[in-house]
Design a protein around this motif. Structure first.
Motif, PDB file in Angstrom:
ATOM      1  N   VAL A 177       0.834  -1.205   0.000  1.00 30.65           N
ATOM      2  CA  VAL A 177       0.000   0.000   0.000  1.00 30.65           C
ATOM      3  C   VAL A 177       0.866   1.252   0.000  1.00 30.65           C
ATOM      4  O   VAL A 177       1.779   1.384   0.816  1.00 30.65           O
ATOM      5  N   TYR A 178       0.562   2.164  -0.921  1.00 29.64           N
ATOM      6  CA  TYR A 178       1.245   3.466  -0.953  1.00 29.64           C
ATOM      7  C   TYR A 178       0.481   4.487  -0.117  1.00 29.64           C
ATOM      8  O   TYR A 178       1.062   5.197   0.688  1.00 29.64           O
ATOM      9  N   GLN A 179      -0.825   4.560  -0.300  1.00 32.40           N
ATOM     10  CA  GLN A 179      -1.677   5.457   0.479  1.00 32.40           C
ATOM     11  C   GLN A 179      -3.007   4.762   0.737  1.00 32.40           C
ATOM     12  O   GLN A 179      -3.423   3.887  -0.025  1.00 32.40           O
ATOM     13  N   ALA A 180      -3.685   5.190   1.803  1.00 34.42           N
ATOM     14  CA  ALA A 180      -5.003   4.648   2.108  1.00 34.42           C
ATOM     15  C   ALA A 180      -5.855   5.730   2.762  1.00 34.42           C
ATOM     16  O   ALA A 180      -5.339   6.605   3.458  1.00 34.42           O
ATOM     17  N   SER A 181      -7.147   5.680   2.488  1.00 33.79           N
ATOM     18  CA  SER A 181      -8.095   6.560   3.174  1.00 33.79           C
ATOM     19  C   SER A 181      -9.269   5.720   3.644  1.00 33.79           C
ATOM     20  O   SER A 181      -9.691   4.786   2.958  1.00 33.79           O
ATOM     21  N   VAL A 182      -9.786   6.052   4.825  1.00 33.28           N
ATOM     22  CA  VAL A 182     -10.862   5.276   5.447  1.00 33.28           C
ATOM     23  C   VAL A 182     -11.951   6.240   5.917  1.00 33.28           C
ATOM     24  O   VAL A 182     -11.657   7.287   6.493  1.00 33.28           O
ATOM     25  N   ARG A 183     -13.204   5.880   5.666  1.00 31.91           N
ATOM     26  CA  ARG A 183     -14.321   6.669   6.183  1.00 31.91           C
ATOM     27  C   ARG A 183     -15.458   5.736   6.579  1.00 31.91           C
ATOM     28  O   ARG A 183     -15.607   4.652   6.030  1.00 31.91           O
ATOM     29  N   LYS A 184     -16.244   6.200   7.551  1.00 32.78           N
ATOM     30  CA  LYS A 184     -17.385   5.429   8.025  1.00 32.78           C
ATOM     31  C   LYS A 184     -18.662   5.903   7.328  1.00 32.78           C
ATOM     32  O   LYS A 184     -18.806   7.086   7.032  1.00 32.78           O
ATOM     33  N   ARG A 185     -19.541   4.961   7.066  1.00 31.84           N
ATOM     34  CA  ARG A 185     -20.835   5.302   6.473  1.00 31.84           C
ATOM     35  C   ARG A 185     -21.934   4.550   7.223  1.00 31.84           C
ATOM     36  O   ARG A 185     -21.839   3.347   7.431  1.00 31.84           O
ATOM     37  N   TRP A 186     -22.939   5.333   7.637  1.00 28.84           N
ATOM     38  CA  TRP A 186     -24.075   4.765   8.357  1.00 28.84           C
ATOM     39  C   TRP A 186     -24.790   3.744   7.472  1.00 28.84           C
ATOM     40  O   TRP A 186     -24.892   3.940   6.270  1.00 28.84           O
ATOM     41  N   PRO A 187     -25.264   2.606   8.018  1.00 28.75           N
ATOM     42  CA  PRO A 187     -25.363   2.368   9.460  1.00 28.75           C
ATOM     43  C   PRO A 187     -24.127   1.713  10.076  1.00 28.75           C
ATOM     44  O   PRO A 187     -23.844   1.917  11.242  1.00 28.75           O
ATOM     45  N   ALA A 188     -23.355   0.910   9.327  1.00 21.93           N
ATOM     46  CA  ALA A 188     -22.200   0.249   9.952  1.00 21.93           C
ATOM     47  C   ALA A 188     -21.218  -0.243   8.906  1.00 21.93           C
ATOM     48  O   ALA A 188     -20.681  -1.339   9.004  1.00 21.93           O
ATOM     49  N   LEU A 189     -20.949   0.592   7.896  1.00 20.99           N
ATOM     50  CA  LEU A 189     -20.033   0.207   6.834  1.00 20.99           C
ATOM     51  C   LEU A 189     -18.742   1.005   6.913  1.00 20.99           C
ATOM     52  O   LEU A 189     -18.742   2.162   7.339  1.00 20.99           O
ATOM     53  N   LEU A 190     -17.663   0.383   6.485  1.00 22.59           N
ATOM     54  CA  LEU A 190     -16.352   1.022   6.441  1.00 22.59           C
ATOM     55  C   LEU A 190     -15.898   1.053   4.988  1.00 22.59           C
ATOM     56  O   LEU A 190     -15.808   0.005   4.341  1.00 22.59           O
ATOM     57  N   TYR A 191     -15.644   2.248   4.465  1.00 23.57           N
ATOM     58  CA  TYR A 191     -15.171   2.404   3.089  1.00 23.57           C
ATOM     59  C   TYR A 191     -13.656   2.635   3.111  1.00 23.57           C
ATOM     60  O   TYR A 191     -13.176   3.557   3.772  1.00 23.57           O
ATOM     61  N   VAL A 192     -12.931   1.787   2.390  1.00 22.38           N
ATOM     62  CA  VAL A 192     -11.470   1.852   2.360  1.00 22.38           C
ATOM     63  C   VAL A 192     -11.020   2.068   0.912  1.00 22.38           C
ATOM     64  O   VAL A 192     -11.343   1.262   0.034  1.00 22.38           O
TER      65      VAL A 192
END
Length: 262
Positions: A98-113
């Motif tokens: 991995v060179y770069q990564a970004s993570v965000r949460k989305r309702w109701p309980a998902l993780l976007y990577v």
């Protein structure tokens, strides 16, 4: 009678006031308890775990198992609300490919990577890789999708080694040769190993002129399949290193010494 009626009014007013105060206090207590219970319900571990991970970005080397493995051992990921996005992002960014990564949460309980991969352009040394962004990184070589040239030298000169490799390869490719590996020694001398060919010792001088000398004289040397290396560091001529003869137990052949000057 009038005095009695006034006394009843005062008594009733006080009672109503006290009832109102008690009712108000009861409502506040109920709301406070409900808020505490709701907060405890939201943030209690394992109450609302992450239910899914959505991986985004073009990937050739980073697998789903790599990303999930970075999350599986983190107790915080069992609770969607208390999950530390920055911590998870760093865990994924630390994965080898991995060179770069970004993570965000989305309702109701998902993780976007979202993942940006390292893109290797050469093997560096024995077990590292040279990125197309110029950096050196370490990752499992068995995942490489195509053969890569092997380069080596001081780490702080990786960009120069890559640039010179491209220049040497262009000169050689016009004559049907290709570089298998190339090294810049600590004394800044160039060594080039050809694919299915000899090693070229170019030294610190004008490498371009020495490559041209190799191209001119190599077709005249026989037997070419016996050549181990050509030392082109001389102002005129070159030295030839011969491969040992199989089964003889020595390096002599047809009167030639293992290393002879031409």
């Amino acid at each position: 009678d009038r005095r009695n009626r006034m006394s009843e009014v005062v008594t009733r007013t006080r009672g109503e006031f006290l009832f109102g105060v008690l009712f108000f206090v009861a409502v506040l207590y109920g709301l406070s308890s409900a808020a505490i219970d709701l907060k405890r319900w939201f943030f209690e571990e394992d109450r609302i775990p992450v239910e899914g991970v959505v991986l985004q970005g073009s990937r050739d080397y980073v697998t789903n198992a790599d990303v999930l493995g970075a999350l599986r051992d983190d107790a915080a990921t069992s609770n969607f609300f208390t999950l530390d996005v920055n911590d998870v992002q760093q865990r994924i960014a630390d994965l080898p490919w991995v060179y770069q990564a970004s993570v965000r949460k989305r309702w109701p309980a998902l993780l976007y990577v979202y993942v940006v991969e390292q893109s290797p352009r050469a093997i560096w040394g024995n077990d590292r890789l040279l990125s197309d962004r110029g950096g050196i990184f370490k990752a499992p070589l068995e995942r490489l999708k195509r053969p890569l040239v092997r380069l080596s030298g001081p780490d702080d000169m990786a960009d120069r080694v890559w640039d010179e490799y491209r220049r040497f390869e262009q000169i050689l490719a016009l004559n049907g040769f290709h570089i298998d590996s190339m090294n810049l020694t600590p004394r800044h001398a160039w060594e080039v190993q050809l694919k299915d060919g000899p090693k070229l010792i170019l030294g610190r001088g004008d490498a371009t002129a020495r490559l041209q000398r190799f191209l001119e004289v190599y077709p005249q040397i026989e037997p070419r399949e016996r050549i181990a290396y050509l030392d082109l560091r001389y102002d005129t001529g070159f030295a030839v290193g011969w491969k040992p003869i199989e089964g003889t137990g020595n390096d002599q052949d047809r009167g030639k010494k293992p290393n002879s000057r031409t």
